[in-house]
Design a protein around this motif. Structure first.
Motif, PDB file in Angstrom:
ATOM      1  N   TYR A  85      34.532  50.778  43.652  1.00 47.40           N
ATOM      2  CA  TYR A  85      34.848  51.925  42.792  1.00 47.40           C
ATOM      3  C   TYR A  85      36.287  51.791  42.314  1.00 47.40           C
ATOM      4  CZ  TYR A  85      30.587  54.447  43.983  1.00 47.40           C
ATOM      5  OH  TYR A  85      29.264  54.825  44.100  1.00 47.40           O
ATOM      6  N   VAL A  86      36.525  52.187  41.077  1.00 45.02           N
ATOM      7  CA  VAL A  86      37.879  52.261  40.536  1.00 45.02           C
ATOM      8  C   VAL A  86      38.279  53.732  40.511  1.00 45.02           C
ATOM      9  CG1 VAL A  86      39.335  51.895  38.520  1.00 45.02           C
ATOM     10  CG2 VAL A  86      37.647  50.176  39.155  1.00 45.02           C
ATOM     11  N   ILE A  87      39.478  54.016  40.989  1.00 48.10           N
ATOM     12  CA  ILE A  87      39.975  55.385  41.026  1.00 48.10           C
ATOM     13  C   ILE A  87      41.163  55.491  40.085  1.00 48.10           C
ATOM     14  CG2 ILE A  87      40.860  57.242  42.487  1.00 48.10           C
ATOM     15  CD1 ILE A  87      39.583  55.725  44.869  1.00 48.10           C
ATOM     16  N   ALA A  88      41.092  56.423  39.151  1.00 50.95           N
ATOM     17  CA  ALA A  88      42.167  56.628  38.183  1.00 50.95           C
ATOM     18  C   ALA A  88      42.415  58.121  38.039  1.00 50.95           C
ATOM     19  CB  ALA A  88      41.806  56.019  36.827  1.00 50.95           C
ATOM     20  N   ASN A  89      43.651  58.514  38.271  1.00 45.52           N
ATOM     21  CA  ASN A  89      44.035  59.930  38.163  1.00 45.52           C
ATOM     22  C   ASN A  89      43.157  60.836  39.017  1.00 45.52           C
ATOM     23  OD1 ASN A  89      46.064  59.263  36.239  1.00 45.52           O
ATOM     24  ND2 ASN A  89      44.519  59.237  34.625  1.00 45.52           N
ATOM     25  N   LYS A 144      44.212  58.753  44.635  1.00 44.83           N
ATOM     26  CA  LYS A 144      44.630  58.992  43.251  1.00 44.83           C
ATOM     27  C   LYS A 144      44.366  57.806  42.334  1.00 44.83           C
ATOM     28  CE  LYS A 144      46.204  63.069  44.206  1.00 44.83           C
ATOM     29  NZ  LYS A 144      45.460  64.267  43.736  1.00 44.83           N
ATOM     30  N   ASN A 145      44.666  56.608  42.801  1.00 45.92           N
ATOM     31  CA  ASN A 145      44.502  55.411  41.975  1.00 45.92           C
ATOM     32  C   ASN A 145      44.165  54.221  42.865  1.00 45.92           C
ATOM     33  OD1 ASN A 145      45.519  56.234  39.090  1.00 45.92           O
ATOM     34  ND2 ASN A 145      47.072  57.037  40.497  1.00 45.92           N
ATOM     35  N   TYR A 173      40.752  49.528  50.906  1.00 48.16           N
ATOM     36  CA  TYR A 173      41.447  50.178  49.797  1.00 48.16           C
ATOM     37  C   TYR A 173      42.339  49.139  49.127  1.00 48.16           C
ATOM     38  CZ  TYR A 173      43.893  54.100  47.458  1.00 48.16           C
ATOM     39  OH  TYR A 173      44.423  54.988  46.539  1.00 48.16           O
ATOM     40  N   ARG A 174      41.695  48.179  48.463  1.00 48.50           N
ATOM     41  CA  ARG A 174      42.408  47.030  47.900  1.00 48.50           C
ATOM     42  C   ARG A 174      41.442  46.209  47.053  1.00 48.50           C
ATOM     43  NH1 ARG A 174      40.196  43.032  50.909  1.00 48.50           N
ATOM     44  NH2 ARG A 174      39.530  43.549  53.032  1.00 48.50           N
ATOM     45  N   LEU A 175      41.964  45.234  46.355  1.00 40.51           N
ATOM     46  CA  LEU A 175      41.120  44.267  45.660  1.00 40.51           C
ATOM     47  C   LEU A 175      40.369  43.420  46.686  1.00 40.51           C
ATOM     48  CD1 LEU A 175      43.559  43.000  42.891  1.00 40.51           C
ATOM     49  CD2 LEU A 175      41.562  44.444  42.547  1.00 40.51           C
ATOM     50  N   GLY A 176      39.132  43.061  46.382  1.00 35.77           N
ATOM     51  CA  GLY A 176      38.336  42.258  47.295  1.00 35.77           C
ATOM     52  C   GLY A 176      38.715  40.787  47.237  1.00 35.77           C
ATOM     53  N   MET A 221      44.711  46.571  35.752  1.00 33.31           N
ATOM     54  CA  MET A 221      44.995  47.993  35.929  1.00 33.31           C
ATOM     55  C   MET A 221      46.097  48.212  36.967  1.00 33.31           C
ATOM     56  SD  MET A 221      41.225  49.792  35.847  1.00 33.31           S
ATOM     57  CE  MET A 221      41.924  51.367  36.321  1.00 33.31           C
ATOM     58  N   LEU A 222      45.982  47.510  38.106  1.00 36.31           N
ATOM     59  CA  LEU A 222      46.960  47.677  39.166  1.00 36.31           C
ATOM     60  C   LEU A 222      48.322  47.138  38.754  1.00 36.31           C
ATOM     61  CD1 LEU A 222      44.838  46.811  42.336  1.00 36.31           C
ATOM     62  CD2 LEU A 222      45.443  49.053  41.421  1.00 36.31           C
ATOM     63  N   ILE A 223      48.318  46.006  38.047  1.00 41.48           N
ATOM     64  CA  ILE A 223      49.590  45.444  37.563  1.00 41.48           C
ATOM     65  C   ILE A 223      50.251  46.402  36.583  1.00 41.48           C
ATOM     66  CG2 ILE A 223      50.627  43.596  36.203  1.00 41.48           C
ATOM     67  CD1 ILE A 223      48.536  41.696  37.408  1.00 41.48           C
ATOM     68  N   SER A 224      49.458  46.961  35.673  1.00 38.64           N
ATOM     69  CA  SER A 224      49.982  47.883  34.683  1.00 38.64           C
ATOM     70  C   SER A 224      50.546  49.141  35.348  1.00 38.64           C
ATOM     71  CB  SER A 224      48.899  48.287  33.679  1.00 38.64           C
ATOM     72  OG  SER A 224      49.353  49.258  32.773  1.00 38.64           O
ATOM     73  N   TYR A 225      49.847  49.630  36.378  1.00 37.96           N
ATOM     74  CA  TYR A 225      50.302  50.836  37.081  1.00 37.96           C
ATOM     75  C   TYR A 225      51.623  50.584  37.795  1.00 37.96           C
ATOM     76  CZ  TYR A 225      50.296  54.919  40.131  1.00 37.96           C
ATOM     77  OH  TYR A 225      50.645  56.083  40.774  1.00 37.96           O
ATOM     78  N   SER A 226      51.778  49.371  38.341  1.00 34.61           N
ATOM     79  CA  SER A 226      53.002  49.052  39.076  1.00 34.61           C
ATOM     80  C   SER A 226      54.200  48.874  38.137  1.00 34.61           C
ATOM     81  CB  SER A 226      52.808  47.787  39.905  1.00 34.61           C
ATOM     82  OG  SER A 226      51.801  47.970  40.860  1.00 34.61           O
TER      83      SER A 226
END
Length: 222
Positions: free
Chosen positions: A113-117, A172-173, A195-198, A217-222
């Motif tokens: 699952y991807v969690i965003a906001n 949250k994300n 709770y991480r990339l597989g 997505m994770l790179i962009s968020y960081s």
């Protein structure tokens, strides 16, 4: 902690949330609250009494409550080596706690699952086919098949409950993976969560099929 010190973004905002996903027994108890099937487990104490050992129905899997990456896991087919398996798992546990649970018989499966906001959305479901190299040790995968042949069944019977679980945890994300098994009786039963990339780099497949990369997505968020 590092991201807070540096003043940078990190998708895990609360250390307690990470602790929940890393503690296999806590995770399973939360799953039960939301109707997500999990493997049956047996109580483990510092000194196992005979009645506790006699209550275990074999075969079982013994693993540390607070470790990942298949470290410290042993398959135990009968009572002859259960104490040795528990001690081995304890040696990989920082908290010195282990889980003894039923050995599920089906082939593996993982749902992401991807969690965003604060909202969880289904991403992918794959099947894992293993081979056994040494009896008693964790199996190694031969193949991961995307998408799972149980995809429609999962979405009809499990997706809503899993999304409710993740949303209520306050995540949250980020990316969450639930590992489980396709059991011979038709159930999909889960045993742990990350709770991480597989490690299978599933973001390549989801980007191809869904035009959405977890990694980016994770790179962009960081």
């Amino acid at each position: 902690r590092v991201s807070k010190e540096l003043g940078t973004h990190f998708y895990i905002e609360d250390e307690n949330q990470l602790a929940i996903t890393r503690d296999k027994l806590v995770f399973k108890n939360i799953c039960r609250q939301y109707g997500v099937p999990v493997a049956k487990d047996y109580p483990v104490t510092a000194v196992m009494k005979k009645r506790d050992l006699d209550a275990i129905q074999y075969p079982v899997v013994v693993k540390p409550r607070d470790n990942a990456g298949a470290r410290g896991i042993r398959f135990c087919k009968d009572s002859s080596n259960i104490v040795d398996c528990i001690n081995y798992a304890l040696s990989f546990s920082e908290s010195k706690r282990v889980v003894v649970e039923e050995a599920l018989q089906g082939h593996g499966t993982t749902v992401y699952y991807v969690i965003a906001n604060g909202k969880a959305a289904f991403s992918s479901l794959h099947d894992r086919y293993d081979r056994i190299e040494r009896e008693g040790f964790n199996a190694l995968p031969d193949a991961f098949i995307y998408p799972s042949y149980r995809l429609q069944y999962f979405k009809e019977n499990y997706d809503k409950n899993v999304r409710n679980l993740l949303n209520q945890m306050g995540l949250k994300n980020g990316v969450v993976g639930l590992q489980g098994f396709n059991e011979p009786d038709g159930r999909i039963v889960f045993s742990e969560m990350g709770y991480r990339l597989g490690g299978t780099s599933s973001f390549h497949y989801t980007e191809y099929f869904n035009d959405c990369s977890h990694m980016k997505m994770l790179i962009s968020y960081s």
